[in-house]
Structure formats: C-alpha cells, structure tokens
Design an enzyme around this catalytic site. Structure first.
Site, short mmCIF file in Angstrom:
data_model
loop_
_atom_site.label_atom_id
_atom_site.label_comp_id
_atom_site.label_asym_id
_atom_site.label_seq_id
_atom_site.Cartn_x
_atom_site.Cartn_y
_atom_site.Cartn_z
N GLU A 261 1.32 -1.20 0.40
CA GLU A 261 0.31 0.05 -0.32
C GLU A 261 0.98 1.38 0.05
O GLU A 261 1.78 1.46 0.78
CB GLU A 261 -0.43 -0.38 0.87
CG GLU A 261 -1.92 -1.73 1.16
CD GLU A 261 -2.61 -1.03 1.99
OE1 GLU A 261 -3.08 -0.37 2.90
OE2 GLU A 261 -3.57 -2.09 2.10
N HIS A 279 -7.98 1.68 1.14
CA HIS A 279 -7.80 1.35 2.73
C HIS A 279 -8.33 2.82 3.18
O HIS A 279 -8.50 3.38 4.30
CB HIS A 279 -6.12 1.59 2.98
CG HIS A 279 -6.32 0.60 4.46
ND1 HIS A 279 -5.01 -0.13 4.44
CD2 HIS A 279 -7.46 0.22 5.49
CE1 HIS A 279 -5.52 -1.32 5.31
NE2 HIS A 279 -6.91 -0.70 5.97
#
Length: 529
Positions: A261, A279
């Site tokens: 990420e 997220h």
C-alpha cells in the site's frame, strides 16, 4: 505535583483531548519529525499516535517515563509491541472503533459491484448516457458468502439480512448455534466459493490465511461471482485475482486493502472490472472520533494504574462486570501475600473459586502479580511487566479455578511456596451489596477482616493477657486500633491475630512487641493504592 505529560503526535479529534480531561500536561508534536519525537519522549508518560509515527526500540528507550503507547486505530504495524512489553510499557489500540465503518464499506463495495456505481458515475460526468452499459444485478435472493464471522463479519451479516439473500459463511471457530442466531448457514470454504454470487472477506491476515483465496478457489467459483476484501491485504492472492478478472473467470472484485500500500505498479490498477479504494475502512468521522476517545480513556486508566481491557500486550481482554470488582481486591491480597513472606517466594498459585470462574478470570492472576511486586521491586509495576518480573525471577505462576466455593459465593486466594520450604496463603472475598473487601484466611487461619491501609499480622502461643499487652503498647504509642480478630485452630495452640490500625507502626515498637509476647510472626503490612 507536576501533571503527567501526554504527547499527541498526530492529528486527533477534539473529542480525544476532551476525553483525556484536565489531569494531564498535553503536548502536541509532529511524530514524523524524528528528532522532535526523541527530544519530547523522555518527559512523556503516554503518547497518542495514529499510523505515521514510528515507535520502535529507540523511541521506547528514549521514553524513560513512558507507561503507555496508544494507537488511535486498529493496526499496530508502526509500534514494536515486543520492545514495549520488555520495557513494561502498555500498548493500547481501539479494536472496535472502526467496525461499523468497515462493515458499511464492505456493503458499499458489494452494491457498487452489483450496480456499477463508480463506472456509471464516471461515465455520466463525462457527458455520456450509457444506461444499458451498466445493467447490474440485485442482491435479492442471491447467495452471499461471508468469510469470517467475527465482529465485522457479524455486522455485515446483520445488515445483509434485510436484502432477503441467502447468507452462508465460512468460519471454523463459530458454532452452528451462533450462526443460526445470525440467520447464517455455515459452510466449508469450498462450498462458499462454489455457491456464492457475492463474497465478502472479514478475517485477519495470518500465515494460515495469507493467500487463502487463490487460483484453486477461483476455479470453483461461478462466473457471476463478485468478491470483496475490506479486511487485510494478501488474503486474496493478487496474481490469481488478476488472472480470474482478466479471463472473466469471475465477474468483479472490490478491494480496500492490498499486499503493498499504495499498490503502485500493480496489474490490478489496469482492470475494468475491479473497484479500488485506498484503505478507507476506518476513514469516517465517527470511526476516527471513536478511536481517539477510546484510546484517551485507555490512557487515563493506564496512568491511574488500572487494567486496560484493550491493551494488546496484556492477557485479559474484555472483563466481565462480575470479575471486575475482584481486581483491586486481588491486588491488595498480593500485597498482603508479599508482606507475609519471610524468605524468597519460589512458586505462586492464584486460586479463584465460585461463580465467577464461568468468565475469563486471567486478569485476576495479573492483579495478584501486580500486587505482589508493588512493594518489593524498585521499578514501577504494571499489568504488563508483572508477569515478566515473575518470569525473570524464576517464579512459576499458575491460575487454578474451581466452580465450587463452600463458604463464600466467590473466594480469591494467593498461595505460594517459600525457599525455606514453608507455604503461605491469603484469601479474600467481596461481601454484601456494597461488595466490601474482606480478608477471610491467612496461612490456614480463618478470619474475617475488612481490608485496611494498615494491617498488623501476628502469630503467637495462645495464652491469657496477650491482647492486653499489645493494646497497652499501641495505646502508649498513640496508635488507634480500628479492628481486631483472633483466630486459633485449638485452644492453647498457636493463635493468629489481625489488627487494623489507623496509622503506621514504628519498626522499633513491633520488634519490641514481638520479643515481649514471643511471637512467631509479627508483621506490619501497608496497602498502597
């Protein structure tokens, strides 16, 4: 006295500061400024962070007075929990702060996949009107699979019930009775993959769950399957997912989490049948406020020396209301136990008897150890480092439970062996509607004495005139006896006397009194909060 310093290292909601209250010196720093962080930590008793501040062994070492690290969120990737535990620092987070937000995001992904909402939005904003291109499907009467029926999975199941879909779930730790209560049919993972029109994942990432959904699982799926992962990256094998979406082996996917990420360079970014969000599971105003307020309350408890249910490095978890009143009593029994020991303790048994054993009572073992070490070690004792103190001293500690308690509704006992081969014990209970703390046994002698700040315990040969002697000595010294109980097993044998007094007794007086009455034991025990 100066107020304890609490560092806020990242932006938190105003409600977080309000929840801390006026009892702390609250200082704001930029936790990503390493030099500023290390400079501020030596004076800090607590630090509140989110995901950007790195609390590693260097930072923990700098926090000489640090008692608690609070992460306003769920993950702890930026906190070295092992180093914190070794340093006796409590680590807390907010494990339930985002569960509603995460559950709602998952359902948002399911609906977006079913009705092509993001693509239709982008098309309409581009001036297009391609209604037929975005013909979707209903959730009504479809089969929806849930992988993981924990707190978030349960919320998802409850919310999906209103869609009149058939809900099946894979979770090897959930009983059929619990699943039935949720209106969910339990199934194997293969069955979920084979039968589901939609799947949503709500499990932690562990070595066992990493890559749980891969090529073999996608091979079993319907071509109409739409799968969502808003839990942790890596549970779905991303390469296998790319292949399944590219080949149209499945219809679509929605991801809020990724192996890396942000997922820069991932083949997922180029696919037209996937919805990606960065997220966002905890990214709601409500979740952020809940997280801040939750950890602020935990900080208050930790700095007051209380047990924090959400501490990740303390065995305990949520404490039932039936168990909670026993925690301070067990701490005090631990201090009495320490005061009774004439030689080093070689083993400790924490015994819990009665109705409360149907609940998790592990916290009572922690409380006993905290109480035991409170007045016998120089360092600050917490629920975190008390088990470590026992371990480093080679003291084995057992928790013994028994649903049967003959005389009291619940009975708490600390029993231990000493290096000289003797055994000592102290027992207590809570009585009445006001839950009065009482000591009911010491070294096998039955007593019933309210717990007080100053206790005198003596054992001597039972004979006339002894009470008059210590009554006179304490009176001459201006020490008021608030309560007294004498216990003996046989007349003329050994007697144990417990006194509660209103003020500390000088060591010299106790030493002289022990000689005068030829006592086997003469000990003052001061209980500290």
């Amino acid at each position: 006295m100066p107020k304890p310093v609490v560092l806020i290292a990242e932006e938190l909601s105003p409600a977080t500061v309000d929840a801390l209250g006026p009892d702390f010196d609250i200082r704001t720093i930029d936790g990503t400024d390493r030099a500023a962080l290390l400079e501020a930590l030596p004076e800090a008793s607590a630090i509140l962070i989110r995901s950007a501040t790195r609390i590693d062994p260097e930072a923990i070492s700098a926090g000489k007075q640090l008692k608690v690290i609070a992460r306003a969120g769920v993950g702890l990737d930026n906190v070295d929990v092992k180093a914190a535990t070794e340093a006796g620092v409590m680590v807390v987070n907010a494990p339930t702060s985002n569960i509603v937000s995460a559950a709602e995001l998952a359902i948002g992904h399911l609906l977006s996949l079913a009705r092509f909402i993001p693509d239709a939005n982008q098309s309409a904003k581009a001036g297009e009107w391609k209604r037929s291109a975005f013909t979707g499907t209903e959730l009504f009467e479809k089969t929806i699979g849930i992988i993981g029926l924990g707190r978030i999975g349960t919320l998802v199941a409850q919310r999906l019930a209103s869609f009149d879909a058939t809900i099946i779930a894979y979770d090897p730790y959930v009983t059929p009775v619990r699943a039935q209560q949720l209106g969910v049919h339990l199934a194997t993972l293969d069955e979920v993959m084979e039968r589901s029109d939609f799947i949503t994942i709500h499990i932690p990432r562990t070595p066992e769950t990493t890559g749980l959904i891969g090529a073999a699982e996608f091979a079993k799926a319907k071509p109409s399957l739409r799968i969502v992962n808003c839990s942790r990256g890596g549970i779905i094998d991303e390469d296998a997912l790319v292949d399944a979406l590219t080949s149209r082996r499945i219809a679509g996917a929605g991801l809020d989490v990724f192996v890396n990420e942000p997922p820069n360079g991932s083949a997922l970014l180029a696919l037209d049948n996937i919805i990606l969000t960065p997220h966002l599971g905890a990214s709601t105003d409500e979740a952020q406020e809940k997280a801040g307020v939750s950890v602020a309350r935990s900080v208050r408890l930790a700095l007051d020396g209380e047990l924090v249910p959400d501490a990740v490095n303390v065995a305990g978890g949520i404490i039932d209301s039936s168990v909670r009143p026993g925690i301070p009593l067990m701490e005090k029994l631990g201090q009495v136990f320490a005061g009774l020991a004439d030689s080093p303790v070689t083993s400790i048994d924490v015994e819990v008897r009665g109705e409360i054993v149907e609940f998790d009572v592990n916290v009572l073992k922690l409380a006993a150890l905290k109480g035991y070490f409170t007045n016998i070690v120089s360092e600050s004792v917490s629920y975190v480092n008390a088990p470590l103190l026992a371990d480093t001293r080679g003291i084995p500690v057992r928790l013994v439970t028994d649903a049967v308690s003959d005389e009291y509704r619940n009975l708490l006992t600390i029993r231990g062996g000493l290096a000289d081969g003797t055994e000592i014990s102290v027992s207590g209970t809570l009585t009445g509607t006001k839950q009065i703390e009482k000591i009911v046994e010491i070294n096998g002698y039955d007593v019933e004495v309210p717990v007080a700040d100053h206790l005198i315990v003596m054992i001597y040969a039972d004979r006339p005139g002894i009470v008059a002697i210590f009554g006179r000595e304490f009176g001459d010294a201006g020490i008021n006896i608030a309560g007294m109980q004498v216990s003996r097993k046989v007349a003329g044998g050994q007697a144990l006397c417990v006194l509660t007094v209103d003020s500390p007794v000088p060591d010299g007086l106790l030493s002289a009194l022990r000689t005068e009455i030829d006592a086997e034991l003469m000990r003052e025990i001061d209980i500290t909060e």
